[in-house]
Motif scaffolding. Structure first.
Motif, PDB file in Angstrom:
ATOM      1  N   GLU A 191       8.560  97.708   8.826  1.00  0.00           N
ATOM      2  CA  GLU A 191       8.593  96.386   8.206  1.00  0.00           C
ATOM      3  C   GLU A 191       7.345  95.560   8.525  1.00  0.00           C
ATOM      4  O   GLU A 191       7.053  94.573   7.851  1.00  0.00           O
ATOM      5  CB  GLU A 191       9.838  95.624   8.654  1.00  0.00           C
ATOM      6  CG  GLU A 191      11.110  96.094   7.958  1.00  0.00           C
ATOM      7  CD  GLU A 191      12.356  95.426   8.522  1.00  0.00           C
ATOM      8  OE1 GLU A 191      12.228  94.677   9.526  1.00  0.00           O
ATOM      9  OE2 GLU A 191      13.451  95.659   7.988  1.00  0.00           O
ATOM     10  N   ARG A 192       6.589  95.965   9.550  1.00  0.00           N
ATOM     11  CA  ARG A 192       5.366  95.235   9.899  1.00  0.00           C
ATOM     12  C   ARG A 192       4.262  95.445   8.861  1.00  0.00           C
ATOM     13  O   ARG A 192       3.248  94.735   8.848  1.00  0.00           O
ATOM     14  CB  ARG A 192       4.827  95.724  11.250  1.00  0.00           C
ATOM     15  CG  ARG A 192       5.795  95.620  12.415  1.00  0.00           C
ATOM     16  CD  ARG A 192       5.150  96.274  13.631  1.00  0.00           C
ATOM     17  NE  ARG A 192       6.088  96.518  14.718  1.00  0.00           N
ATOM     18  CZ  ARG A 192       5.864  97.364  15.730  1.00  0.00           C
ATOM     19  NH1 ARG A 192       4.696  98.010  15.785  1.00  0.00           N
ATOM     20  NH2 ARG A 192       6.763  97.547  16.664  1.00  0.00           N
ATOM     21  N   VAL A 193       4.438  96.453   8.000  1.00  0.00           N
ATOM     22  CA  VAL A 193       3.382  96.897   7.090  1.00  0.00           C
ATOM     23  C   VAL A 193       3.749  96.520   5.655  1.00  0.00           C
ATOM     24  O   VAL A 193       4.911  96.620   5.263  1.00  0.00           O
ATOM     25  CB  VAL A 193       3.219  98.433   7.210  1.00  0.00           C
ATOM     26  CG1 VAL A 193       2.198  98.958   6.214  1.00  0.00           C
ATOM     27  CG2 VAL A 193       2.826  98.795   8.635  1.00  0.00           C
ATOM     28  N   PRO A 194       2.782  96.074   4.841  1.00  0.00           N
ATOM     29  CA  PRO A 194       3.090  95.695   3.457  1.00  0.00           C
ATOM     30  C   PRO A 194       3.381  96.915   2.585  1.00  0.00           C
ATOM     31  O   PRO A 194       3.042  98.044   2.942  1.00  0.00           O
ATOM     32  CB  PRO A 194       1.813  94.986   2.995  1.00  0.00           C
ATOM     33  CG  PRO A 194       0.732  95.574   3.834  1.00  0.00           C
ATOM     34  CD  PRO A 194       1.360  95.843   5.177  1.00  0.00           C
ATOM     35  N   PRO A 195       4.003  96.714   1.425  1.00  0.00           N
ATOM     36  CA  PRO A 195       4.240  97.813   0.490  1.00  0.00           C
ATOM     37  C   PRO A 195       2.963  98.579   0.178  1.00  0.00           C
ATOM     38  O   PRO A 195       1.879  98.002   0.095  1.00  0.00           O
ATOM     39  CB  PRO A 195       4.767  97.093  -0.754  1.00  0.00           C
ATOM     40  CG  PRO A 195       5.409  95.855  -0.229  1.00  0.00           C
ATOM     41  CD  PRO A 195       4.555  95.433   0.932  1.00  0.00           C
ATOM     42  N   ALA A 196       3.120  99.905   0.035  1.00  0.00           N
ATOM     43  CA  ALA A 196       2.016 100.845  -0.219  1.00  0.00           C
ATOM     44  C   ALA A 196       1.174 101.098   1.023  1.00  0.00           C
ATOM     45  O   ALA A 196       0.154 101.796   0.958  1.00  0.00           O
ATOM     46  CB  ALA A 196       1.147 100.413  -1.387  1.00  0.00           C
ATOM     47  N   SER A 197       1.599 100.567   2.174  1.00  0.00           N
ATOM     48  CA  SER A 197       1.023 100.938   3.484  1.00  0.00           C
ATOM     49  C   SER A 197      -0.499 100.835   3.528  1.00  0.00           C
ATOM     50  O   SER A 197      -1.182 101.703   4.085  1.00  0.00           O
ATOM     51  CB  SER A 197       1.459 102.364   3.858  1.00  0.00           C
ATOM     52  OG  SER A 197       2.861 102.481   3.821  1.00  0.00           O
ATOM     53  N   GLU A 205       2.353 102.438  12.573  1.00  0.00           N
ATOM     54  CA  GLU A 205       3.333 101.801  11.691  1.00  0.00           C
ATOM     55  C   GLU A 205       3.047 102.063  10.215  1.00  0.00           C
ATOM     56  O   GLU A 205       3.962 102.142   9.397  1.00  0.00           O
ATOM     57  CB  GLU A 205       3.416 100.299  11.944  1.00  0.00           C
ATOM     58  CG  GLU A 205       2.097  99.566  11.953  1.00  0.00           C
ATOM     59  CD  GLU A 205       1.576  99.350  13.370  1.00  0.00           C
ATOM     60  OE1 GLU A 205       1.064  98.243  13.644  1.00  0.00           O
ATOM     61  OE2 GLU A 205       1.690 100.284  14.192  1.00  0.00           O
ATOM     62  N   HIS A 206       1.737 102.217   9.859  1.00  0.00           N
ATOM     63  CA  HIS A 206       1.402 102.559   8.482  1.00  0.00           C
ATOM     64  C   HIS A 206       1.906 103.965   8.144  1.00  0.00           C
ATOM     65  O   HIS A 206       2.406 104.219   7.043  1.00  0.00           O
ATOM     66  CB  HIS A 206      -0.114 102.504   8.259  1.00  0.00           C
ATOM     67  CG  HIS A 206      -0.696 101.136   8.381  1.00  0.00           C
ATOM     68  ND1 HIS A 206      -1.175 100.652   9.580  1.00  0.00           N
ATOM     69  CD2 HIS A 206      -0.871 100.142   7.466  1.00  0.00           C
ATOM     70  CE1 HIS A 206      -1.633  99.414   9.397  1.00  0.00           C
ATOM     71  NE2 HIS A 206      -1.455  99.081   8.120  1.00  0.00           N
TER      72      HIS A 206
END
Length: 515
Positions: free
Chosen positions: A334-340, A375-376
């Motif tokens: 969850e720390r990473v935005p969509p599409a990493s 996290e990615h």
């Protein structure tokens, strides 16, 4: 009176006893090992599975305190694609060879190359792949000739259970349409396929509809289970098609997406239909209801690999705090935005079935830079599983009789709010989570009710299955996923030429690791 649904699964057999209102009264499951002495072998002991059927039924009868004559019926769900070779004395010559067995991969390639595999698929509804009994039988015919010649019957695990219980070789249309041996248009064994194998219909079980009611239960086994020998047994169907029933996804436009260890996406139609490119299966629910869709090898197994290889320290901390380890993973993601941030993961850690039907595809990260962190990689892995399912969803949309009306998500992944939202965003569709538990067993019992005339059709399932709050697509997320999905698909297609090279390299060097 009570009803029992039995699900013969890949890792365990489960029996669920319901009252006549469809409420669960008792549940019991028995695990057994998957025998994997080599990376391409995946077998199970047939006696252990049969014993598990007897034990689980006996247990739910006992703990519910149901009397011998109070079981209205027992109905079955079963994993697909298993193969057991039986000799003339009705003894198994082999273990149960499961869908995960990959020994026949060369013969799948041979079937496609030399025997027009696409045409076989279009007649049988089963894509050419090592999972199918057709490919397995080709392997036996060429690689284990003595066992092949000694065999008198070729059956599946449910067929074995019913032979033991009733001394009758019988298989249902649902299991048979997942073998590659059975013609979905004639509802009979495919003559051209049998000729290819050098076998006849006499080498296989009697084919019956999924609503077939079988009586004459072996008295000794009835005693062990604590039920009357007169108890009707409904042969039932496969676990996948029954799961659609069990989550109330059988009406036009309703699509079920399941992710457990593996995954699948399925919808029900009124007549058999195949894909021009061979990407989707077509299996019977009954002779009048058919399920099309695609299974994927790589579902929760990817999350487990990520957990074990990328997040061991976080998992240890979670254990000490009494927090579920998978919940920790999703919190990290969850720390990473969509599409990493442009990191793509191809989730093919166990080869892949739909939509590629290629046992040689391999997993990979693409787009790694120095800015990417653990996290990615975790989020990209979660997204990769859904990306692959979405490619199957695209193929499914071509064959469906109309547009997708509802998307119902089930399986272990449905417990994760993050993964559910990912699916809504990537599929660009509202996702509903049915509150159905034991969906395959519930589907088996529902089928049994119709088979015995207790219910006229499947419409009553809606009253038995609740739903949680739906997840709607978030527009900003949809936009970014629409941008990265074509890159994911393009890279996958470009790698197809080298997957076989890598797979052969790995097979040649398997077991050569240094200490």
């Amino acid at each position: 009176m009570y009803m029992i649904g039995v699900d013969i699964g890949t890792t365990s057999t489960k029996s669920v006893l319901y009252n006549m209102r469809g409420e669960i009264v008792a549940v019991h499951h028995k695990e057994y090992p998957l025998l994997t002495p080599h990376s391409d072998i995946a077998e199970q002991d047939v006696q252990q599975i049969f014993d598990a059927v007897i034990e689980t039924i006996a247990h739910v009868v006992k703990i519910s305190k149901a009397k011998e004559g109070e079981i209205a019926f027992v109905s079955f769900s079963s994993a697909m694609h298993s193969l057991i070779l039986m000799d003339e004395a009705h003894q198994p010559l082999t273990n149960s060879i499961t869908w995960a067995d990959n020994r026949s991969y060369k013969y799948s390639e041979l079937l496609n190359r030399k025997y027009d595999g696409l045409s076989i698929y279009q007649r049988t509804g089963t894509p050419i792949h090592p999972m199918s009994p057709l490919s397995k039988l080709m392997w036996f015919k060429h690689e284990d000739v003595n066992t092949f010649r000694a065999a008198n019957k070729f059956i599946g695990i449910k067929g074995y259970v019913f032979f033991k219980l009733f001394n009758r070789y019988v298989e249902d249309y649902s299991i048979l349409t997942a073998t590659g041996l059975f013609n979905i248009n004639t509802l009979d064994y495919d003559e051209a396929v049998l000729e290819l194998l050098g076998l006849t219909k006499d080498n296989f079980s009697e084919a019956v509809d999924t609503t077939e009611v079988i009586t004459g239960l072996n008295v000794e086994y009835a005693k062990q289970m604590g039920i009357s020998p007169d108890t009707p047994f409904v042969i039932g169907a496969s676990d996948g098609v029954l799961s659609n029933l069990g989550v109330d996804a059988f009406k036009p436009g309703e699509v079920a997406v399941t992710i457990g260890t593996s995954g699948a996406i399925r919808t029900v139609i009124d007549a058999p239909k195949t894909d021009a490119h061979g990407r989707l299966f077509c299996y019977a629910l009954t002779k009048d209801k058919w399920v099309i869709g695609g299974p994927v090898n790589n579902g929760g197994v990817v999350l487990r690999w990520i957990r074990d290889e990328f997040a061991s320290s976080e998992v240890e901390t979670a254990k000490r705090l009494g927090i579920d380890s998978y919940e920790v993973l999703t919190k990290i993601a969850e720390r990473v935005p969509p599409a990493s941030n442009g990191l793509i993961f191809h989730p093919f850690l166990a080869g892949e079935r739909a939509p590629y039907w290629n046992a040689n595809v391999r997993g990979s990260f693409f787009g790694l830079t120095l800015s990417h962190k653990k996290e990615h990689m975790i989020r990209a892995a979660l997204e990769g599983v859904i990306f692959n399912l979405y490619t199957v969803f695209i193929a499914l949309g071509v064959l469906m009789d109309g547009e997708v009306k509802t998307l119902k998500a089930t399986g272990g992944f449905a417990k994760s709010a993050l993964w559910r939202q990912m699916m809504a965003d990537i599929f660009e569709h509202e996702v509903i989570v049915p509150e159905s538990v034991e969906s395959s067993c519930l589907g088996a019992v529902t089928l049994g009710q119709v088979a015995l005339g207790i219910k006229p059709d499947f419409s009553h399932i809606s009253d038995m299955v609740g739903v949680t709050k739906p997840h709607k697509p978030i527009h900003e997320h949809v936009v970014i996923y629409r941008e990265i999905l074509p890159i994911y698909m393009k890279v996958t297609n470009q790698l197809m030429d080298v997957y076989l090279d890598m797979a052969n390299f790995q097979r040649n060097h398997e077991g050569n690791e240094t200490e």
